[in-house]
Design an enzyme around this catalytic site. Structure first.
Site, mmCIF file in Angstrom:
data_model
loop_
_atom_site.group_PDB
_atom_site.id
_atom_site.type_symbol
_atom_site.label_atom_id
_atom_site.label_comp_id
_atom_site.label_asym_id
_atom_site.label_seq_id
_atom_site.Cartn_x
_atom_site.Cartn_y
_atom_site.Cartn_z
ATOM 1 N N LYS A 11 0.821 -1.211 0.000
ATOM 2 C CA LYS A 11 0.000 0.000 0.000
ATOM 3 C C LYS A 11 0.863 1.272 0.000
ATOM 4 O O LYS A 11 2.037 1.235 0.381
ATOM 5 C CB LYS A 11 -0.919 -0.008 1.221
ATOM 6 C CG LYS A 11 -1.946 -1.132 1.175
ATOM 7 C CD LYS A 11 -2.861 -1.058 2.364
ATOM 8 C CE LYS A 11 -3.912 -2.153 2.307
ATOM 9 N NZ LYS A 11 -4.841 -2.046 3.440
ATOM 10 N N TYR A 35 25.890 -14.177 -5.921
ATOM 11 C CA TYR A 35 26.495 -14.482 -4.622
ATOM 12 C C TYR A 35 28.003 -14.708 -4.719
ATOM 13 O O TYR A 35 28.605 -15.281 -3.829
ATOM 14 C CB TYR A 35 25.797 -15.689 -3.990
ATOM 15 C CG TYR A 35 24.411 -15.342 -3.510
ATOM 16 C CD1 TYR A 35 24.232 -14.575 -2.362
ATOM 17 C CD2 TYR A 35 23.288 -15.738 -4.207
ATOM 18 C CE1 TYR A 35 22.972 -14.224 -1.933
ATOM 19 C CE2 TYR A 35 22.009 -15.391 -3.783
ATOM 20 C CZ TYR A 35 21.865 -14.638 -2.639
ATOM 21 O OH TYR A 35 20.611 -14.279 -2.207
ATOM 22 N N ASN A 98 17.235 -17.371 5.795
ATOM 23 C CA ASN A 98 16.702 -16.187 6.464
ATOM 24 C C ASN A 98 15.619 -15.459 5.662
ATOM 25 O O ASN A 98 15.371 -14.291 5.874
ATOM 26 C CB ASN A 98 17.833 -15.242 6.874
ATOM 27 C CG ASN A 98 18.636 -14.733 5.706
ATOM 28 O OD1 ASN A 98 18.201 -14.785 4.567
ATOM 29 N ND2 ASN A 98 19.814 -14.225 5.994
ATOM 30 N N HIS A 101 16.431 -11.261 1.100
ATOM 31 C CA HIS A 101 17.714 -10.593 0.871
ATOM 32 C C HIS A 101 17.423 -9.112 0.681
ATOM 33 O O HIS A 101 16.422 -8.747 0.081
ATOM 34 C CB HIS A 101 18.411 -11.124 -0.388
ATOM 35 C CG HIS A 101 19.594 -10.298 -0.785
ATOM 36 N ND1 HIS A 101 20.846 -10.519 -0.273
ATOM 37 C CD2 HIS A 101 19.697 -9.205 -1.590
ATOM 38 C CE1 HIS A 101 21.683 -9.607 -0.773
ATOM 39 N NE2 HIS A 101 21.000 -8.807 -1.576
ATOM 40 N N GLU A 112 23.322 -4.604 -7.381
ATOM 41 C CA GLU A 112 22.343 -5.694 -7.351
ATOM 42 C C GLU A 112 21.150 -5.410 -8.258
ATOM 43 O O GLU A 112 20.640 -6.316 -8.931
ATOM 44 C CB GLU A 112 21.902 -5.943 -5.907
ATOM 45 C CG GLU A 112 23.030 -6.499 -5.071
ATOM 46 C CD GLU A 112 22.726 -6.631 -3.598
ATOM 47 O OE1 GLU A 112 23.513 -7.298 -2.906
ATOM 48 O OE2 GLU A 112 21.706 -6.078 -3.108
#
Length: 124
Positions: A11, A35, A98, A101, A112
Site C-alpha cells: 500500500k 552471490y 533467512n 535478501h 544488485e
C-alpha cells in the site's frame, strides 16, 4: 495442509514503492554471479543450489532511505538477533535460511539492481 493462493498489495503508506518486480527461476550462472562475493566460503555451493531450487521474486524498492528502511523491515541477518515483528524474526529458520535478501548499502543496491534489471524495466 492444502496449497492455496492469496493476493497482496504493498500500500502507499508502506513508505517503499515497488518500481520494478519480476519472478525468475535463477540459473546457476545467475546464482553464482549474484552471490560471487561468497565464492570462497564453505556455504557457497549450498547457497547457490538453494537459490536455484525454486522461483524467486526480485524487486526494486524506492523511498526515503530505502536501504535502511528495508533492512529495518527485514531484521538482522541472524534471526536470533532480529527485532520482534521483523520478517526474519518471525519467518527465518537460520542465518542461511533467512527468508529475504536486501542490499546493505546504496552502492551494493545499484550493483544488485543492475544485475537483474535493465534501466527500462524500472518504472516510477
Amino acid at each position: 495442509m492444502a496449497v492455496t493462493r492469496t493476493f497482496s498489495i504493498i500500500k502507499p503508506d508502506a513508505g517503499l514503492r515497488v518500481v520494478a518486480s519480476k519472478r525468475i527461476h535463477m540459473t546457476r550462472e545467475q546464482a553464482e554471479g549474484f552471490y560471487g562475493v561468497h565464492r570462497e566460503r564453505p556455504f557457497f555451493g549450498e547457497l547457490v543450489d538453494f537459490m536455484m531450487s525454486e522461483p524467486v521474486v526480485v524487486q526494486v524498492l524506492e523511498g526515503e532511505d530505502a536501504v535502511a528502511r528495508n533492512r529495518e523491515v527485514m531484521g538482522a541477518t541472524n534471526p536470533a538477533d532480529a527485532a520482534p515483528g521483523t520478517i526474519r524474526k518471525e519467518l527465518a529458520l537460520s542465518i542461511g535460511e533467512n527468508t529475504v535478501h536486501g542490499s546493505d548499502s546504496e552502492e551494493n543496491a545499484a550493483i544488485e539492481i543492475a544485475f537483474f534489471f535493465a534501466p527500462e524495466e524500472i518504472v516510477g
